[in-house]
Design a protein around this motif. Sequence first.
Motif, PDB file in Angstrom:
ATOM      1  N   SER A   1       0.734  -1.289  -0.001  1.00 37.58           N
ATOM      2  CA  SER A   1       0.096   0.022   0.195  1.00 37.58           C
ATOM      3  C   SER A   1       0.942   1.455  -0.193  1.00 37.58           C
ATOM      4  N   ASN A   2       2.028   1.289   0.580  1.00 36.58           N
ATOM      5  CA  ASN A   2       2.912   2.429   0.685  1.00 36.58           C
ATOM      6  C   ASN A   2       4.054   2.224  -0.413  1.00 36.58           C
ATOM      7  N   GLN A   3       4.084   1.527  -1.348  1.00 33.00           N
ATOM      8  CA  GLN A   3       5.176   1.123  -2.319  1.00 33.00           C
ATOM      9  C   GLN A   3       4.385   2.091  -3.723  1.00 33.00           C
TER      10      GLN A   3
ATOM     11  N   ASN B   1       7.479  -7.069   3.867  1.00 32.70           N
ATOM     12  CA  ASN B   1       8.302  -7.111   5.069  1.00 32.70           C
ATOM     13  C   ASN B   1       9.714  -7.524   4.972  1.00 32.70           C
ATOM     14  N   THR B   2      10.176  -7.400   3.865  1.00 27.81           N
ATOM     15  CA  THR B   2      11.846  -7.837   3.593  1.00 27.81           C
ATOM     16  C   THR B   2      12.328  -6.549   2.814  1.00 27.81           C
TER      17      THR B   2
END
Length: 155
Positions: free
Chosen positions: A7-9, A111-112
């Motif tokens: 969502s924030n990418q 998350n990576t």
Amino acid sequence: MSFQPQSNQPVLPKIHKLLPGKPISLRPIISSSGTPTYGHLLKILRSFPVLPPTVQLFTFDAVSMYTNIPIWEGIQQIKQYISENHQHINTDLIADALHVVMRNNTFQFGNTFWTQLKGTAMGAAMAPPYASIFAAANQEKKLFSGKHPRLKLLK
């Protein structure tokens, strides 16, 4: 490479490569805002003199240019180009700064965390001038080496 962005990418859709029945391909845009190298190289590059008013510029399109510039070759070519055209600029400092930026291009996806090993990231503050100088150095070697007498490179 197609992926599902978080969502924030921020992403860039590759709409010029649409294929019937295929989803729109997306590319991540990696922001370097707030990093130690943000803006430093741009300040140095913006100190170059302004082009004369008689110069005519042209553009071309390179496929995946940012991600396909070999890091070592890019740094060496830019260092050589600057030393030949701007003797007053410390090319070792530029090369060291480029090396730090290019070897520490880490970004988060989901998350990576990932480190880009090839080319430079779209969204990195130094990417446009880095790619432009690399392309200019290649142009000068390949287009203005005496093989094309009607083309002139004005310095």
